[in-house]
Design an enzyme around this catalytic site. Structure first.
Site, mmCIF file in Angstrom:
data_model
loop_
_atom_site.group_PDB
_atom_site.id
_atom_site.type_symbol
_atom_site.label_atom_id
_atom_site.label_comp_id
_atom_site.label_asym_id
_atom_site.label_seq_id
_atom_site.Cartn_x
_atom_site.Cartn_y
_atom_site.Cartn_z
ATOM 1 N N HIS A 1 31.789 17.887 -26.236
ATOM 2 C CA HIS A 1 33.199 17.963 -26.181
ATOM 3 C C HIS A 1 33.731 18.671 -24.696
ATOM 4 C CE1 HIS A 1 34.039 18.155 -30.958
ATOM 5 N NE2 HIS A 1 33.133 17.387 -30.566
ATOM 6 N N GLU B 1 34.313 10.397 -36.732
ATOM 7 C CA GLU B 1 33.984 11.924 -36.880
ATOM 8 C C GLU B 1 34.606 12.686 -36.047
ATOM 9 O OE1 GLU B 1 31.585 15.641 -36.453
ATOM 10 O OE2 GLU B 1 32.323 14.123 -34.743
ATOM 11 N N GLU B 2 35.001 12.523 -34.883
ATOM 12 C CA GLU B 2 35.746 13.289 -33.889
ATOM 13 C C GLU B 2 37.229 13.136 -34.465
ATOM 14 O OE1 GLU B 2 34.023 14.994 -32.072
ATOM 15 O OE2 GLU B 2 32.443 14.015 -31.241
ATOM 16 N N ASP C 1 26.352 13.942 -28.227
ATOM 17 C CA ASP C 1 27.312 13.885 -29.569
ATOM 18 C C ASP C 1 28.075 12.531 -29.580
ATOM 19 O OD1 ASP C 1 28.819 14.968 -31.435
ATOM 20 O OD2 ASP C 1 30.282 15.942 -30.198
ATOM 21 N N ASP D 1 31.282 7.460 -32.537
ATOM 22 C CA ASP D 1 32.604 7.833 -31.765
ATOM 23 C C ASP D 1 32.503 9.027 -30.929
ATOM 24 O OD1 ASP D 1 32.520 9.446 -33.953
ATOM 25 O OD2 ASP D 1 35.017 9.450 -33.937
ATOM 26 N N HIS E 1 27.162 9.560 -36.010
ATOM 27 C CA HIS E 1 28.395 8.858 -35.827
ATOM 28 C C HIS E 1 28.717 8.396 -34.316
ATOM 29 C CE1 HIS E 1 29.988 12.214 -33.045
ATOM 30 N NE2 HIS E 1 29.467 12.853 -33.771
ATOM 31 N N ASP F 1 23.365 16.186 -35.732
ATOM 32 C CA ASP F 1 24.575 16.050 -35.055
ATOM 33 C C ASP F 1 24.825 17.519 -34.852
ATOM 34 O OD1 ASP F 1 27.029 15.351 -33.900
ATOM 35 O OD2 ASP F 1 28.003 15.314 -36.104
#
Length: 474
Positions: free
Chosen positions: A444, A165-166, A131, A99, A97, A194
């Protein structure tokens, strides 16, 4: 040998690969912020240009639109790219991903989150570095290395890259299922990068993930908020009822109190117990990650089993309650308690919801409250489990040994990556989780990073895996 030339190329051109990552991190592709939606599209264009420049055949799918709190937003494209279409070769699908999570310097970042910085420990710091932009670019680096050396990839390679995805991968599942007998028709196996190593010193292969069932528990009473000095002690207060119910869900030592939950959990076998014997993990790593010594379990085995293969229930928040600084003597008219249960084999989301609803309803009835209560499951993602004995995993293990000179740990994870289950169910093919980053990368969180050595060796690993998987019977 082609694989040796490939490894040499990656080592010699690592600075070029870091520059590619630098350009990607500079695009603030935050899918959860409408102000950055065009940046997510810009990130898709960046990847499309990179892939086309390397000779890939690229197409996109439009996932449609998103209703974001009353605002209609276009969803970023699903990027599908193909490198090679030799029917004599296996076809490997890679997912990633593009994003990222929100990031602001005032959150506590030491540097601008969207400017890739390499510190004196050779950590590549920036939002999305681990990520998932680093791993996605790792696959593109593999393609570049082969093109520049005039070598064919040992397999046909397909990409599926998404930009939501996020934010729950909105729009992806319908495309996976609709393309199962079209674009994904010839796929022999799937590889996803991931996730992360268990610790900081040893690579791993991940073969299981917990699912997650998320609940909203709503208690409503008066027509509007009340003054506690006028009405306190004269009415049933929604917050009081909510706290009484939330306190009945889980104990301080993590035991779920919902009857019947543990009856569904698969027993730990002797064979599974052995997989915990020599894992590269220390309790200090948990303490460092948490920032305190607040672990429930004392042993590594118990800690990891309760992270990976036993269910957990976490309380997340209360909507509708006063939470600003200072004092406010308000009685909220409506409050919503939010909690989730991480699920494991052989728990079924529908059964979990049934048990939770019955238990919470029974406990509410015991309160003899005149307020009203509703509870709903807002999300019910299932767990995922594969087998480390599958040839796809055996090939990956051999690749780890060739690149890192060590056998990988075989791990499961406590979090959820719903797309693994979607690919497994839609394509009926094995899905491998092959991480690039370390357990301390801080995805994150503030100061997210990807060590240069992991980025470089991770690129080597992804390419070497393709050579190994081309030799097995899937």
């Amino acid at each position: 040998m082609p694989v040796v030339k490939f490894l040499e190329y990656v080592e010699e051109h690592q600075n070029d690969f870091v520059e590619r990552l630098r350009k990607a991190v500079a695009i603030p592709s935050v899918s959860g912020d409408p102000a950055h939606r065009q940046d997510v599209f810009r990130m898709a264009d960046f990847l499309i240009d990179e892939l086309k420049a390397l000779g890939a055949s690229v197409e996109t799918r439009d996932p449609g639109q998103q209703d974001f709190h009353g605002q209609t937003l276009p969803l970023p494209p699903i990027v599908l790219a193909t490198v090679g279409n030799d029917p004599a070769k296996k076809t490997i699908l890679v997912y990633g991903h593009y994003d990222v999570q929100p990031a602001l310097i005032e959150d506590g970042w030491a540097t601008d989150p969207f400017t890739l910085v390499e510190d004196d420990q050779h950590r590549l710091i920036g939002r999305g570095s681990t990520d998932d932009k680093g791993p996605v670019l790792g696959w593109i680096n593999v393609v570049e290395a082969h093109k520049k050396m005039g070598l064919e990839l040992p397999v046909n390679l397909k990409f599926c890259l998404e930009g939501m995805e996020e934010s729950g991968s909105e729009g992806l599942d319908p495309i996976i299922y609709s393309e199962a007998d079209k674009y994904f028709r010839d796929v022999d196996a799937v590889c996803i990068s991931d996730n992360y190593w268990l610790g900081t010193t040893k690579p791993c292969l991940t073969y299981g993930l917990r699912g997650v069932s998320y609940f909203h528990l709503t208690v409503k009473g008066p027509r509007a908020d009340l003054h506690s000095g006028v009405f306190g002690g004269t009415v049933h207060e929604p917050m009081t009822d909510l706290f009484a119910l939330m306190s009945k869900l889980v104990t301080p030592d993590g035991k779920i109190l919902v009857p019947g939950i543990y009856d569904q959990v698969r027993q730990v076998t002797d064979e599974e117990q052995k997989t915990y014997d020599h894992l590269a993990f220390k309790m200090e790593e948990l303490h460092d990650a948490v920032g305190n010594k607040i672990n429930i379990h004392e042993s590594i085995r118990d800690t990891l089993q309760h992270r990976w293969r036993f269910p957990s229930l976490s309380l997340h928040g209360v909507e509708g309650a006063f939470y600003n600084p200072g004092d406010k003597t308000v009685v909220p008219a409506r409050v919503v308690g939010k909690f989730s249960i991480r699920t494991v084999p052989d728990m079924e989301p529908e059964k979990v919801t049934e048990l939770v609803k019955k238990y919470v309803t029974d406990e509410f009835n015991k309160l003899n409250s005149k307020n009203s209560m509703t509870i709903e499951c807002t999300h019910g993602g299932n767990h995922w489990l594969s087998s480390p004995q599958h040839p796809n995993y055996v090939a990956a293990a051999k690749a780890v040994e060739k690149v890192f000179s060590v056998k990988p740990d075989l791990t499961r994870e406590g979090g959820s990556i719903p797309v693994t289950l979607s690919f497994q169910e839609a394509l009926k093919k094995n899905v491998l989780l092959l991480p690039m980053g370390r357990g301390d990368d801080g995805a994150h969180s503030i100061n997210e990073k990807l060590d240069r050595s992991n980025y470089v060796s991770g690129t080597k690993l992804l390419g070497t895996y393709l050579y190994e998987v081309s030799q097995v019977q899937l």
